[in-house]
Design a protein around this motif. Structure first.
Motif, short mmCIF file in Angstrom:
data_model
loop_
_atom_site.label_atom_id
_atom_site.label_comp_id
_atom_site.label_asym_id
_atom_site.label_seq_id
_atom_site.Cartn_x
_atom_site.Cartn_y
_atom_site.Cartn_z
N GLY A 51 25.70 -3.86 2.30
CA GLY A 51 25.99 -5.14 1.68
C GLY A 51 27.49 -5.39 1.64
O GLY A 51 28.28 -4.76 2.36
N GLY A 52 27.89 -6.33 0.77
CA GLY A 52 29.29 -6.61 0.52
C GLY A 52 29.63 -6.24 -0.91
O GLY A 52 28.94 -6.64 -1.84
N PRO A 53 30.69 -5.47 -1.13
CA PRO A 53 30.96 -4.99 -2.50
C PRO A 53 31.22 -6.10 -3.50
O PRO A 53 30.75 -6.04 -4.63
N VAL A 54 31.95 -7.15 -3.08
CA VAL A 54 32.29 -8.21 -4.03
C VAL A 54 31.05 -9.02 -4.40
O VAL A 54 30.77 -9.29 -5.57
N ARG A 55 30.27 -9.42 -3.37
CA ARG A 55 29.07 -10.21 -3.65
C ARG A 55 28.01 -9.40 -4.39
O ARG A 55 27.28 -9.92 -5.23
N LEU A 56 27.88 -8.09 -4.07
CA LEU A 56 26.94 -7.26 -4.82
C LEU A 56 27.38 -7.15 -6.28
O LEU A 56 26.55 -7.17 -7.21
N GLN A 57 28.71 -7.07 -6.52
CA GLN A 57 29.22 -7.03 -7.89
C GLN A 57 28.89 -8.33 -8.62
O GLN A 57 28.51 -8.33 -9.79
N GLN A 58 28.97 -9.46 -7.89
CA GLN A 58 28.63 -10.76 -8.51
C GLN A 58 27.16 -10.78 -8.93
O GLN A 58 26.82 -11.28 -10.00
N VAL A 59 26.28 -10.22 -8.06
CA VAL A 59 24.86 -10.18 -8.41
C VAL A 59 24.64 -9.35 -9.68
O VAL A 59 23.91 -9.75 -10.59
N LEU A 60 25.29 -8.18 -9.74
CA LEU A 60 25.11 -7.31 -10.90
C LEU A 60 25.66 -7.95 -12.17
O LEU A 60 25.09 -7.81 -13.26
N VAL A 61 26.81 -8.67 -12.05
CA VAL A 61 27.37 -9.34 -13.21
C VAL A 61 26.38 -10.40 -13.73
O VAL A 61 26.14 -10.50 -14.94
N ASN A 62 25.79 -11.19 -12.80
CA ASN A 62 24.85 -12.23 -13.21
C ASN A 62 23.64 -11.64 -13.93
O ASN A 62 23.20 -12.11 -14.99
N ILE A 63 23.03 -10.58 -13.30
CA ILE A 63 21.81 -10.01 -13.89
C ILE A 63 22.10 -9.30 -15.20
O ILE A 63 21.35 -9.43 -16.19
N LEU A 64 23.23 -8.54 -15.28
CA LEU A 64 23.57 -7.86 -16.54
C LEU A 64 23.89 -8.87 -17.63
O LEU A 64 23.55 -8.67 -18.81
N SER A 65 24.57 -9.95 -17.27
CA SER A 65 24.88 -10.99 -18.27
C SER A 65 23.59 -11.59 -18.83
O SER A 65 23.46 -11.81 -20.04
N ASN A 66 22.61 -11.86 -17.95
CA ASN A 66 21.33 -12.38 -18.43
C ASN A 66 20.63 -11.37 -19.33
O ASN A 66 19.98 -11.73 -20.33
N ALA A 67 20.70 -10.06 -18.94
CA ALA A 67 20.06 -9.03 -19.76
C ALA A 67 20.72 -8.96 -21.15
O ALA A 67 20.05 -8.79 -22.17
N ILE A 68 22.08 -9.09 -21.16
CA ILE A 68 22.79 -9.05 -22.46
C ILE A 68 22.37 -10.25 -23.30
O ILE A 68 22.12 -10.13 -24.52
#
Length: 627
Positions: free
Chosen positions: A505-522
């Protein structure tokens, strides 16, 4: 004026009558040809089968004669031994008989015969190679056997029979033992024929039988026919067979057989187990053994071939007639078809010209549409990239207030540390001042790390796929969302296994995905009392499966299929644009992976990311599928 049409119609009628007569003659000729061909085909294939049977018969007779020739001189040779003559003239007690028995057993094993034994002048066996078996011949009287009666008068004895003692089939050779010009006894050798008979089985297409002078089958490739007679069992035949006890106590039965002749070939119709089978018979006599060897070939194959040949011939005649009729019909309609073809050709050329013009016009329109579609696709890709960037900037905007708090605390602490350092320097406490300055440097490093992660998160991503270390990407993500975990007092559990995982994958875009999902979980766990989030990952076959589970209220029933739609959000007004999950879904699809959302059986929601596993040594970027 009507004479010409009348003559033409009469001519056409006469021509039709001629065609009908020609067809009838052709049919009659074809039927005669089929009848003659049927007779000839059956005769030809029966002759061919008889030729094959004769070859098999010659080979079978040669094998039988060779097998018998191997043993026919053996009894004469043994009869010439002095020990045998001495045994018949002066037995000399049990010791000499034991020696002769052992001697006969040795010769029997050497020549692979069935049994060898010595019979005195009264027909009683006094020595035998099977002296130590349960069915020994010693003490048995065989004067009723022809091989004894022929040899005791000085001739050569030969006889085929079923052993009365061993109940095994065999062929017997007898030779007289001459002592001073008189016959003192007989040496008999028995050989078995089972080995020859075994070679005949499963021959395929034919059967081999050997019959005695009474027509009784005593050797056959079909075991069911054994001891069946192909001739009527008249009282004379039965009496002669019983007199010599040729078949001991075996039951003799007539074979259900009907004899016919076709094309000079004898045929047997044999019914066994209620099923009749027709055989072509080829036979040869063996006068030296008083046998008749016959090869029976199943005629089903020959008759099937004959019928096939007849059918092919009939079809050939029919096809020839049809071809001739078609040829004449085509010739009659040739001129009409040529005219139709000329008209059709002119019409076709005209339509081709019209159609070519239409296709050229359509092709120009298609080229215009293709150009428009390509332009639209470029705009869509640019819009997608802008949406992704807008989503990140929106997330950064939501974080700005809390992050200002993150920066203010280190700045305030650094200010206090700087004042303390100045005071300490004035007082001459240089070492304490150096410690305070190192603390200021640590605070500056922390602010730089937060700034670096935000800068990396905000920049435009690289559109190439590489091997991304999963743990480092998660650590970078936590640097961005850690303030929310701390402020919300949320417990985060991470289990990535013992082996480092790498994904494509791409590190920056994968980080964006994780930020979105973790933010929703929080956001989800902040509304409940169970503030726990779990991140797990493992490798399954050629993929890495990453799961993020929260203990929130879960996904509302019926919304599983809509949460990845653009601008769809379950949050209140001002709390989100509804682009985070849509952007994340498209990013994972671009990586060649899959993003799913579902409720956990124990409560809460689970977001599962499946990505292609990569090796840590992957240095060359992979071409990314943009579509």
């Amino acid at each position: 004026m009507s004479i010409a049409p009348s003559i033409a119609s009469q001519w056409r009628a006469a021509r039709r009558r001629g065609w009908v007569l020609a067809i009838l003659c052709g049919v009659a000729l074809a039927m005669a040809t089929v009848v003659w061909g049927s007779f000839y085909a059956h005769r030809y294939y029966l002759d061919e089968a008889a030729t094959r049977g004769a070859n098999t018969l010659r080979l079978s007779v040669a094998v039988l004669r060779g097998h018998m020739a191997r043993y026919e001189s053996l009894p004469r040779v043994i009869a010439d031994f002095a020990a045998i003559r001495d045994l018949l003239t002066a037995p000399g007690g049990s010791t000499r008989i034991d020696e002769i028995n052992a001697y006969l057993k040795q010769i029997n094993a050497q020549f692979d015969s069935s049994d060898i034994y010595v019979i005195d002048a009264d027909g009683t066996t006094i020595a035998a190679s099977n002296y130590d078996s349960e069915t020994t011949f010693i003490g048995e009287n065989f004067r009723y056997r022809p091989y004894f009666s022929d040899a005791i008068v000085g001739g050569e004895g030969r006889f085929y029979a079923l052993g009365t003692t061993s109940l095994k089939r065999g062929y017997y050779f007898g030779a007289p033992v001459m002592v001073e010009g008189e016959v003192a006894g007989v040496v008999a050798v028995k050989i078995e024929v089972d080995s020859i008979e075994d070679t005949w089985r499963d021959a395929g297409g034919y059967e081999i039988v050997v019959t005695d002078p009474e027509g009784i089958i005593f050797m056959t490739s079909r075991a069911q026919w054994l001891y069946h007679s192909i001739l009527p069992l008249t009282p004379d035949r039965v009496e002669r067979t019983v007199e010599t006890r040729r078949y001991a106590d075996a039951s003799l039965t007539e074979l259900s057989l009907t004899q016919t002749t076709e094309s000079g070939h004898p045929l047997y119709s044999i019914t066994y187990n209620g099923e009749p089978t027709e055989f072509l018979v080829v036979a040869e006599a063996m006068p030296e053994a008083d046998w008749t060897v016959s090869v029976l070939l199943d005629t089903a194959s020959a008759r099937s071939q004959a019928i096939t040949a007849i059918i092919i011939a009939g079809l050939a005649i029919i096809m020839t007639a049809l071809a001739l009729a078609i040829y004449l019909q085509r010739r009659a309609r040739l001129s009409e078809r040529l005219q139709i073809q000329r008209e059709a050709k002119e019409t076709l050329e005209r339509r081709v010209i019209e159609r070519t013009s239409e296709l050229a016009s359509l092709n120009r329109r298609l080229e215009t549409e293709v150009a428009e579609r390509r332009s639209t696709e470029i705009m869509l890709r640019k819009t997608q990239t802008d949406l992704i960037q807008a989503g990140k900037l929106a997330a950064l905007g939501q974080m700005s207030a809390a992050l200002s708090h993150e920066f203010n605390q280190p700045l305030s602490a650094a200010r206090n540390y700087a004042d303390n350092a100045q005071v300490l320097i004035e007082r001459g406490r240089v070492e304490d001042a150096a410690t305070t300055l190192s603390r200021i440097s640590g605070l500056i490093d922390r602010m730089s790390a937060i700034s670096r992660h935000l800068r990396n998160f905000a920049r435009m991503p690289n559109q190439k796929l590489t091997a991304v270390p999963l743990k480092e990407t998660i650590d970078d993500t936590l640097e961005i969302v850690n303030w929310r975990l701390v402020s919300g007092q949320i417990d985060l559990a991470i289990d990535l296994g013992d082996i480092p995982l790498f994904v494509t994958g791409g590190p920056v875009r994968l980080q964006q995905v994780l930020v979105n999902i973790l933010s929703n979980a929080i956001d989800a766990v902040e509304e409940t009392g169970d503030r726990h989030i779990a991140i797990t990952a493992h490798e399954h076959r050629d993929k890495v499966v990453l799961s993020i589970r929260d203990h929130g209220p879960g996904i509302t029933s019926g919304l599983n299929e809509r949460i990845f739609d653009p601008f769809f959000s379950t949050k209140g007004v001002g709390k989100g644009l509804g682009l985070g999950l849509s952007i994340s879904y498209n990013i994972i699809k671009d990586f060649g992976g899959e993003l799913r959302a579902e409720n956990h059986p124990e409560g809460g929601a689970v977001f599962t990311i499946e990505l292609l596993a990569a090796k840590s040594s992957l240095n060359e970027p992979l071409a990314e599928a943009i579509s």
